[in-house]
Design an enzyme around this catalytic site. Structure first.
Site, PDB file in Angstrom:
ATOM      1  N   SER A  13       0.636  -1.020  -0.260  1.00  0.00           N
ATOM      2  CA  SER A  13      -0.040   0.454   0.207  1.00  0.00           C
ATOM      3  C   SER A  13       0.568   1.367   0.464  1.00  0.00           C
ATOM      4  CB  SER A  13      -1.211  -0.077   1.408  1.00  0.00           C
ATOM      5  OG  SER A  13      -1.692   1.608   1.289  1.00  0.00           O
ATOM      6  N   ASP A  34       3.333  -8.096   4.212  1.00  0.00           N
ATOM      7  CA  ASP A  34       2.710  -6.460   4.592  1.00  0.00           C
ATOM      8  C   ASP A  34       1.567  -7.473   5.515  1.00  0.00           C
ATOM      9  OD1 ASP A  34       1.553  -3.355   3.301  1.00  0.00           O
ATOM     10  OD2 ASP A  34       0.256  -5.156   4.614  1.00  0.00           O
ATOM     11  N   ASP A  60       3.878  -9.985   8.997  1.00  0.00           N
ATOM     12  CA  ASP A  60       3.081  -8.877  10.439  1.00  0.00           C
ATOM     13  C   ASP A  60       4.750  -8.757  11.052  1.00  0.00           C
ATOM     14  OD1 ASP A  60       2.796  -7.655  12.642  1.00  0.00           O
ATOM     15  OD2 ASP A  60       0.862  -9.128  13.345  1.00  0.00           O
ATOM     16  N   TYR A 152       3.337   8.126  17.916  1.00  0.00           N
ATOM     17  CA  TYR A 152       3.618   7.838  17.206  1.00  0.00           C
ATOM     18  C   TYR A 152       5.234   8.515  16.620  1.00  0.00           C
ATOM     19  CZ  TYR A 152       3.855   8.061  11.221  1.00  0.00           C
ATOM     20  OH  TYR A 152       3.876   8.278  10.402  1.00  0.00           O
ATOM     21  N   LYS A 156       8.428   6.906  15.851  1.00  0.00           N
ATOM     22  CA  LYS A 156       9.121   7.054  14.514  1.00  0.00           C
ATOM     23  C   LYS A 156      10.557   8.161  14.944  1.00  0.00           C
ATOM     24  CE  LYS A 156       6.981   6.300  11.465  1.00  0.00           C
ATOM     25  NZ  LYS A 156       7.197   5.270   9.869  1.00  0.00           N
TER      26      LYS A 156
HETATM   27  P1  NAP Z   1      -0.595   2.723   4.550  1.00  0.00           P
HETATM   28  O1  NAP Z   1      -0.497   2.565   3.333  1.00  0.00           O
HETATM   29  O2  NAP Z   1      -1.364   2.576   5.466  1.00  0.00           O
HETATM   30  O3  NAP Z   1       0.708   1.435   4.093  1.00  0.00           O
HETATM   31  C1  NAP Z   1       1.362   1.355   4.705  1.00  0.00           C
HETATM   32  C2  NAP Z   1       1.245  -0.037   4.563  1.00  0.00           C
HETATM   33  O4  NAP Z   1       1.786  -0.746   5.879  1.00  0.00           O
HETATM   34  C3  NAP Z   1       0.108  -1.207   4.972  1.00  0.00           C
HETATM   35  O5  NAP Z   1       0.056  -1.875   3.945  1.00  0.00           O
HETATM   36  C4  NAP Z   1      -0.228  -1.491   6.536  1.00  0.00           C
HETATM   37  O6  NAP Z   1      -1.201  -2.728   6.057  1.00  0.00           O
HETATM   38  C5  NAP Z   1       1.183  -1.919   6.543  1.00  0.00           C
HETATM   39  N1  NAP Z   1       1.492  -2.451   7.856  1.00  0.00           N
HETATM   40  C6  NAP Z   1       0.747  -1.976   8.705  1.00  0.00           C
HETATM   41  N2  NAP Z   1       1.395  -2.218  10.490  1.00  0.00           N
HETATM   42  C7  NAP Z   1       1.645  -3.926   9.669  1.00  0.00           C
HETATM   43  C8  NAP Z   1       2.519  -4.725   9.773  1.00  0.00           C
HETATM   44  N3  NAP Z   1       2.455  -4.679  11.969  1.00  0.00           N
HETATM   45  N4  NAP Z   1       2.882  -5.263   9.508  1.00  0.00           N
HETATM   46  C9  NAP Z   1       2.969  -5.673   8.691  1.00  0.00           C
HETATM   47  N5  NAP Z   1       2.272  -4.603   7.689  1.00  0.00           N
HETATM   48  C10 NAP Z   1       1.739  -3.587   8.260  1.00  0.00           C
HETATM   49  O7  NAP Z   1       0.841   4.129   5.056  1.00  0.00           O
HETATM   50  P2  NAP Z   1       1.762   4.943   3.642  1.00  0.00           P
HETATM   51  O8  NAP Z   1       1.071   6.643   3.906  1.00  0.00           O
HETATM   52  O9  NAP Z   1       1.890   4.445   2.255  1.00  0.00           O
HETATM   53  O10 NAP Z   1       2.671   4.837   4.845  1.00  0.00           O
HETATM   54  C11 NAP Z   1       3.698   4.247   4.926  1.00  0.00           C
HETATM   55  C12 NAP Z   1       5.024   4.411   5.497  1.00  0.00           C
HETATM   56  O11 NAP Z   1       5.243   6.051   5.759  1.00  0.00           O
HETATM   57  C13 NAP Z   1       4.569   4.520   7.112  1.00  0.00           C
HETATM   58  O12 NAP Z   1       5.413   4.150   8.097  1.00  0.00           O
HETATM   59  C14 NAP Z   1       3.924   5.727   7.618  1.00  0.00           C
HETATM   60  O13 NAP Z   1       4.448   6.261   9.204  1.00  0.00           O
HETATM   61  C15 NAP Z   1       5.110   6.843   6.947  1.00  0.00           C
HETATM   62  N6  NAP Z   1       4.922   8.353   6.314  1.00  0.00           N
HETATM   63  C16 NAP Z   1       3.695   8.273   6.135  1.00  0.00           C
HETATM   64  C17 NAP Z   1       3.531   9.604   5.858  1.00  0.00           C
HETATM   65  C18 NAP Z   1       1.991  10.284   4.932  1.00  0.00           C
HETATM   66  O14 NAP Z   1       1.985  11.742   3.926  1.00  0.00           O
HETATM   67  N7  NAP Z   1       1.505   8.870   3.412  1.00  0.00           N
HETATM   68  C19 NAP Z   1       4.240  10.944   6.182  1.00  0.00           C
HETATM   69  C20 NAP Z   1       5.150   9.861   6.826  1.00  0.00           C
HETATM   70  C21 NAP Z   1       5.588   9.076   7.297  1.00  0.00           C
HETATM   71  P3  NAP Z   1      -2.490  -2.455   6.282  1.00  0.00           P
HETATM   72  O15 NAP Z   1      -3.136  -1.754   5.114  1.00  0.00           O
HETATM   73  O16 NAP Z   1      -3.555  -3.834   6.394  1.00  0.00           O
HETATM   74  O17 NAP Z   1      -2.900  -2.500   7.604  1.00  0.00           O
END
Ligand code: NAP
Length: 247
Positions: A13, A34, A60, A152, A156
């Protein structure tokens, strides 16, 4: 272009999926880990349709045994992994006074301990190969702090400290360890925060110097460089990709 084996956690994702696609397009074999095994398998099938070699596994990151089993499978179905990008993460918003022990522990387990376990599990292969690239995905909130996201941001921030320490400990093995803290990237995680009313895209775009929301591909291109051969002198760094929101 390289042809190594990469593991991308949270690779089904958002940012993780864009990273998995980019690393595959650059010629690497990619293992998608994932929580959602079906989504991981779908992602891997998509990478294979595009001409790559990939596996998608339900892993996980809070389960060390599952990580170890996943890496065993990667070794046998692809090859020894020498690239790791840790994108699995979750953000739990809450007024600080309402943060429960369960929420706190979950945030640390997924965002910080999950990163620790993946790094520890994959490093022996990198040491053996005398080459490795780790990119942790942290968050621009480690620079700015964020009200309502204490667990969070704490987790981080731990990821940043972990990244810097691993960089120093493993540099002599040909292994680099860097972190990309994304800021304001259009993904399901961000959209869910918008739906909950925690985030407003219009006003956030307004306060973003480049004047647009980030794309997952913006993070993927930074990762593609950091895992490349030519980035071997970059380690222990925080490479912000945030449209200038944090400088
Ligand atoms: P996302 O679309 O929700 O992707 C996160 C992925 O991690 C999802 O596929 C989720 O699976 C998976 N995940 C959650 N818990 C997990 C676990 N215990 N084991 C394995 N996989 C797990 O969010 P994203 O925005 O792309 O985030 C990716 C990273 O970027 C994250 O670390 C987030 O904190 C960081 N980040 C994002 C932003 C932003 O603006 N988007 C900003 C700062 C940091 P499920 O969907 O099945 O839960």
């Amino acid at each position: 272009m390289s042809s190594r084996t990469a593991i991308v956690t949270g690779g089904a994702s958002g940012i993780g999926a864009a990273i998995a696609s980019r690393l595959a397009a650059d010629g690497n074999m990619v293992a998608v880990f994932d929580l959602d095994g079906e989504a991981a398998a779908t992602m891997a099938a998509e990478l294979e349709r595009a001409g790559g070699k990939s596996v998608g596994l339900a892993v996980d990151v809070t389960d060390r045994a599952a990580i170890d089993a996943g890496i065993d499978e990667v070794r046998s179905r692809l090859s020894r992994p020498t690239i790791l990008v840790t994108s699995a993460g979750l953000s739990l918003e809450s007024n600080f006074l309402d943060v429960t022990a369960e929420m706190w522990n979950k945030s640390l387990a997924v965002n910080l301990t999950g990163t620790f376990d993946c790094c520890q599990a994959v490093l022996p292969d990198m040491i053996e190969e005398r080459w490795g690239r780790i990119v942790t995905i942290s968050s621009s909130s480690v620079h700015s702090g964020s009200a309502w996201l204490a667990s969070y941001v704490a987790a981080k921030s731990g990821v940043v400290g972990l990244t810097k320490s691993l960089a120093l400990e493993f540099a002599r093995h040909g292994i680099t360890v860097n972190t990309v803290p994304p800021g304001f990237i259009d993904t399901p995680m961000l959209q869910q925060a918008v739906e909950r009313g925690f985030f407003d895209v219009e006003s956030q775009t307004e306060r973003t110097p480049v004047g647009r929301i980030g794309r997952p591909e913006d993070i993927a291109s930074a990762c593609a460089y950091l895992v490349s051969e030519e980035a071997g002198y970059i380690t222990g760094q925080i490479i912000g990709v945030n449209g200038g929101r944090n400088t």
